[in-house]
Design a protein around this motif. Structure first.
Motif, PDB file in Angstrom:
ATOM      1  N   MET A 130       0.714  -1.305   0.085  1.00 58.38           N
ATOM      2  CA  MET A 130       0.022   0.147  -0.121  1.00 58.38           C
ATOM      3  C   MET A 130       0.991   1.261  -0.192  1.00 58.38           C
ATOM      4  O   MET A 130       0.841   2.094  -0.855  1.00 58.38           O
ATOM      5  N   ARG A 131       1.834   1.252   0.745  1.00 60.61           N
ATOM      6  CA  ARG A 131       2.843   2.458   1.101  1.00 60.61           C
ATOM      7  C   ARG A 131       3.547   2.710  -0.635  1.00 60.61           C
ATOM      8  O   ARG A 131       3.817   3.666  -0.923  1.00 60.61           O
ATOM      9  N   PRO A 161      -7.107  -2.110   1.717  1.00 61.57           N
ATOM     10  CA  PRO A 161      -6.324  -2.202   0.844  1.00 61.57           C
ATOM     11  C   PRO A 161      -6.968  -2.457  -0.476  1.00 61.57           C
ATOM     12  O   PRO A 161      -6.472  -1.753  -1.652  1.00 61.57           O
ATOM     13  N   GLY A 162      -7.934  -2.961  -0.562  1.00 56.38           N
ATOM     14  CA  GLY A 162      -8.742  -3.406  -1.723  1.00 56.38           C
ATOM     15  C   GLY A 162      -9.245  -1.832  -2.201  1.00 56.38           C
ATOM     16  O   GLY A 162      -9.276  -1.516  -3.437  1.00 56.38           O
ATOM     17  N   GLN A 178      -5.221  -3.590 -19.505  1.00 61.35           N
ATOM     18  CA  GLN A 178      -4.495  -3.184 -18.200  1.00 61.35           C
ATOM     19  C   GLN A 178      -5.471  -2.989 -16.818  1.00 61.35           C
ATOM     20  O   GLN A 178      -5.235  -3.515 -15.902  1.00 61.35           O
ATOM     21  N   LYS A 179      -6.648  -2.355 -17.420  1.00 64.56           N
ATOM     22  CA  LYS A 179      -7.451  -2.058 -16.326  1.00 64.56           C
ATOM     23  C   LYS A 179      -8.246  -3.330 -16.202  1.00 64.56           C
ATOM     24  O   LYS A 179      -8.463  -3.762 -14.979  1.00 64.56           O
ATOM     25  N   GLN A 180      -8.570  -4.068 -16.860  1.00 66.54           N
ATOM     26  CA  GLN A 180      -9.150  -5.652 -16.887  1.00 66.54           C
ATOM     27  C   GLN A 180      -8.137  -6.447 -15.888  1.00 66.54           C
ATOM     28  O   GLN A 180      -9.107  -7.161 -15.123  1.00 66.54           O
ATOM     29  N   ALA A 181      -7.002  -6.201 -16.122  1.00 68.44           N
ATOM     30  CA  ALA A 181      -6.097  -7.191 -15.132  1.00 68.44           C
ATOM     31  C   ALA A 181      -6.136  -6.862 -13.781  1.00 68.44           C
ATOM     32  O   ALA A 181      -6.165  -7.764 -12.957  1.00 68.44           O
ATOM     33  N   LEU A 182      -6.632  -5.440 -13.471  1.00 66.40           N
ATOM     34  CA  LEU A 182      -6.870  -5.022 -12.280  1.00 66.40           C
ATOM     35  C   LEU A 182      -8.052  -5.568 -11.480  1.00 66.40           C
ATOM     36  O   LEU A 182      -8.212  -5.830 -10.309  1.00 66.40           O
ATOM     37  N   ARG A 191      -3.569  -7.749  -6.839  1.00 68.66           N
ATOM     38  CA  ARG A 191      -4.004  -6.467  -7.426  1.00 68.66           C
ATOM     39  C   ARG A 191      -3.177  -5.293  -7.007  1.00 68.66           C
ATOM     40  O   ARG A 191      -2.807  -4.423  -7.946  1.00 68.66           O
ATOM     41  N   LEU A 192      -2.686  -5.097  -5.569  1.00 71.89           N
ATOM     42  CA  LEU A 192      -1.488  -4.223  -5.422  1.00 71.89           C
ATOM     43  C   LEU A 192      -0.439  -4.507  -6.397  1.00 71.89           C
ATOM     44  O   LEU A 192       0.350  -3.481  -6.627  1.00 71.89           O
TER      45      LEU A 192
END
Length: 792
Positions: A130-131, A161-162, A178-182, A191-192
């Motif tokens: 997250m950082r 975090p989500g 790329q967005k779909q991969a997230l 995801r992070l």
């Protein structure tokens, strides 16, 4: 990290080029009927809908295999109807979900989705990710102008975090994949990690973009530096007495402007444009635009005009030499010249030559220019639908140029040419404007002295231009435009006139074009008449010219092959060169007949005879009309029938014929549409003849409209109809009394062979047309069908 799941049934919409993350607020437009029905179903239930992305944005109607299975459950916040049945939707992402089962595909996608709830537990590894993401996001904002810096404050305060990953993902610019991969990353750590990697990549790309921008900016500064250096070089050259090419051009522009002696307003405007041009670099785009504009202004003939040679004898000679017939048109031109000679300042008239194709309207305009010693400009208006063709384009557009009127004036080199607008009846209009309306100013003598082209932006005087227009028909010309023109009818040629035109002009012209001399080819007068009658059907001579060219080509082949040294074409062998006859004209019948009358009609290619046949039979009073008749001719037949009922007894017709007899009116050549107000008396005469069994004189033809009381109304195209009657062998023409003034237009050769009888009523028509006197007060029972026409 475990995620809680739940199965939910809801509508689905596949999005094109859009991805929605949880906690994201987004508005988009929906236009597909399937998607609109899905929205309506969601609003009717709980306002929740499942949104996912299409694989291919070009697919208009996606199927079940055309979209990603992982997407976002959203809450519909607002719907707004847009023009064109589209809907603008505002949604808020709630949570991730995955398609578990597709329930139905029509009328919209309805699916069971497995929803996922992100865990809020944070371990050390998650906290480190997250950082890293927040730090990278801050660097992303520092090198990008696409995200507000205030967003960092709101993002750094997020503990989940989500949610952190989804909000950052929604802020950065990424491709759909790329967005779909997230979105696919159900596991929060995964995801992070993906988000962190994408942020690092985007930061590198943005840094490269920034380097490129800095380099371009330095090049611009370099261009400015070069400009100052050029100015210094210019000053040095001035000190040394040297001048460059642009200075020479600018000086020449100023000299030309001074020579034109334009009005103060125009002179000031063009001088300021030249000054602007002198301050610009020759390599700049604006420099080229100004240079073209100034040159256009300076190339126009602002004061140059040709001096009219007012010699009526010479003008008449030119017109007679170049055109056979067309006396009324020649007379009008000579009148204009005479008035011009007396007034010295008459504005150019707007003449509209109206007539069928091929009668020489365009060549008449050329002869007028020649007789006036003026330049000639022709502009074809057929199919023109852009107003800019008339008024030009504004200089703000790339590639702008003046309209074709100003262009024609420039080509002519004088401000008083003869300007021909050809085919003015074929103007059209669309979203780019109405050229006919733009011509209103051009063709108005009171307005065109200050005609302003959109490109020039300064007025130009068109009042000394002699405008001539041509048209095949007046029906399609807008009334305000027609009101500004003086209409001169150019009617078709007689056979005699066509023969002389062919002998004097066409044969000689075509022989020269095909390399033939008089010793090689001769065409007799009878052969030319045969071509006119059997191979052409037109008012003009265009098709006749083509046929003469055909004969020349065939003769050239025989001479080159060595078959003959010279060719003589006569009416006996013309088919050898042109093949079988193409047309035939109706001739008068051998005997007078009952129920058959010869009418006269006007067509686009000249006059023609019209045989109208009527038959009667036992029935119930039905009137049947056949032969592709228009509404006007159908109404004429009804009017004629009503008139006959008022005079039935005078011609031995049963008073109740309209109840006991069926009547069939037929005009042969049924495949050809026929309409117009000129066959009323013809149909009425045929009806009376058929009902009374009185034959009609086969040498009589007629034209005119009928009223319910039997009056005969005037018609048009009288000359063309008369020529058709002569061709068919008619000896007498019955025509409306009000058309008697048109007799002066009929050639003497036609008047010598045909008796013209003006009539005011049907009584006069019947007196001349029927071969037996009327059977006054004789009652006659309705008879059955006549199997054949009665003969006198």
């Amino acid at each position: 990290m475990d995620n809680e799941t739940k199965i939910v049934n809801m509508p689905l919409i596949p999005l094109r080029g859009l991805s929605v993350f949880p906690y994201m607020v987004l508005h988009f437009d929906v236009g597909r009927k399937k998607s609109i029905k899905a929205l309506e179903a969601a609003m009717a239930k709980d306002q929740k809908i499942f949104l996912t992305s299409q694989f291919d944005i070009d697919i208009d109607s996606p199927g079940i295999n055309d979209f990603y299975k992982v997407g976002t459950v959203c809450k519909i916040k607002q719907m707004l109807k847009l023009p064109g049945d589209a809907i603008r939707v505002l949604v808020e992402g709630i949570q991730r979900a995955e398609v578990d089962e597709i329930i139905e595909e029509l009328p919209y996608f309805r699916v069971n989705v497995k929803t996922y709830f992100d865990s809020i537990e944070v371990d050390k590894e998650t906290q480190a990710l997250m950082r890293s993401c927040v730090s990278s996001f801050e660097r992303y904002i520092s090198v990008s102008n696409r995200v507000s810096p205030d967003v960092v404050l709101s993002v750094s305060s997020i503990d989940e975090p989500g949610r952190l990953a989804d909000i950052i993902a929604a802020q950065i610019t990424l491709k759909t994949e790329q967005k779909q991969a997230l979105i696919d990353a159900i596991d929060i750590k995964l995801r992070l990690e993906r988000l962190y990697g994408l942020l690092l990549t985007e930061i590198e790309i943005l840094q490269v973009e920034k380097d490129i921008n800095d380099k371009v900016k330095s090049q611009i500064n370099k261009s400015q530096k070069e400009y100052y250096l050029r100015e210094q070089i210019k000053a040095i050259r001035d000190e040394l007495g040297e001048e460059d090419a642009q200075d020479d051009e600018i000086e020449e522009m100023r000299k030309r402007l001074k020579r034109h002696r334009l009005s103060k307003k125009i002179d000031k405007k063009i001088a300021s444009e030249i000054d602007r041009y002198s301050r610009l670099s020759p390599s700049s785009a604006e420099s080229g635009v100004i240079r073209n504009y100034v040159n256009w202004i300076l190339d126009l003939p602002w004061r140059k005009e040709t001096k009219d040679e007012i010699d009526l004898v010479k003008a008449q000679t030119i017109l007679d030499d170049e055109h056979f017939g067309l006396e009324s048109v020649k007379e009008r031109v000579v009148e204009y010249l005479a008035v011009r000679d007396l007034t010295k300042s008459m504005k150019g008239p707007i003449i509209c030559l109206v007539g069928p194709p091929g009668v020489g309207k365009t060549s008449i305009a050329k002869s007028i220019a020649k007789s006036l010693n003026r330049e000639f400009v022709r502009m074809s208006l057929g199919g023109v639908r852009d107003e800019a063709e008339i008024r030009g384009h504004r200089r703000t557009y790339i590639g702008a140029i003046p309209g074709r009127i100003i262009n024609g004036i420039k080509e002519a080199g004088t401000k008083n040419p003869v300007f021909l607008f050809d085919e003015i009846d074929k103007l059209s209009s669309d979203f780019r404007g109405d050229p006919a309306s733009a011509l209103l100013e051009v063709l108005d003598p009171e307005q065109n002295k200050e005609f302003t082209d959109h490109y020039l932006e300064v007025p130009f005087d068109l009042s000394k231009v002699m405008f001539i227009t041509t048209a095949n028909s007046l029906n399609t010309i807008p009334r305000p435009l027609l009101d500004r023109m003086e209409v001169i009818q150019v009617s078709g040629y007689t056979e005699y006139e066509k023969l002389n035109i062919a002998k004097k002009y066409l044969v000689t012209k075509k022989m020269e074009e095909h390399g033939l001399k008089k010793v090689n080819l001769s065409i007799s007068d009878d052969a030319i008449l045969e071509v006119i009658r059997q191979y052409t059907r037109e008012s003009g001579v265009r098709e006749l010219e083509r046929k003469v060219a055909d004969v020349c080509r065939k003769a050239a082949v025989r001479i080159v092959k060595g078959e003959v040294k010279s060719v003589r074409v006569t009416d006996k062998n013309v088919d050898k060169y042109l093949g079988k006859t193409k047309y035939h004209y109706d001739l008068i019948a051998e005997k007078d007949q009952v129920g058959i009358v010869t009418g006269l009609a006007w067509t686009a290619v000249g006059g023609d005879t019209l045989s109208i046949e009527v038959n009667t039979m036992k029935g119930k009073g039905k009137l049947q009309l056949t032969g592709q008749l228009g509404d006007v001719m159908k109404e004429s037949a009804q009017a004629g029938l009503s008139f006959i009922r008022t005079i039935a007894s005078e011609y031995g017709i049963a008073d109740d014929f309209y109840e006991t007899m069926d009547i069939h009116v037929h005009i042969p050549e049924g495949a050809i549409p026929k309409d117009g107000p000129s066959a009323g008396i013809t149909m009425a005469t045929a009806l009376i003849s058929a009902l009374s069994e009185i034959p009609v004189n086969r040498f009589v033809a007629m034209t005119g409209e009928i009223t319910l009381r039997g009056r005969v109304l005037p018609i048009g195209g009288f000359k063309e109809k008369s020529l058709a009657a002569k061709r068919a062998g008619i000896k007498k023409i019955l025509f409306p009394y009000e058309n008697a003034k048109d007799l002066e237009d009929i050639p003497d050769s036609v008047k010598e062979e045909i008796e013209f009888v003006p009539v005011k009523s049907m009584e006069e028509v019947l007196a001349h047309a029927l071969v037996k006197p009327k059977k006054t007060n004789v009652k006659k029972a309705a008879k059955g069908a006549k199997g054949e026409n009665h003969e006198n």
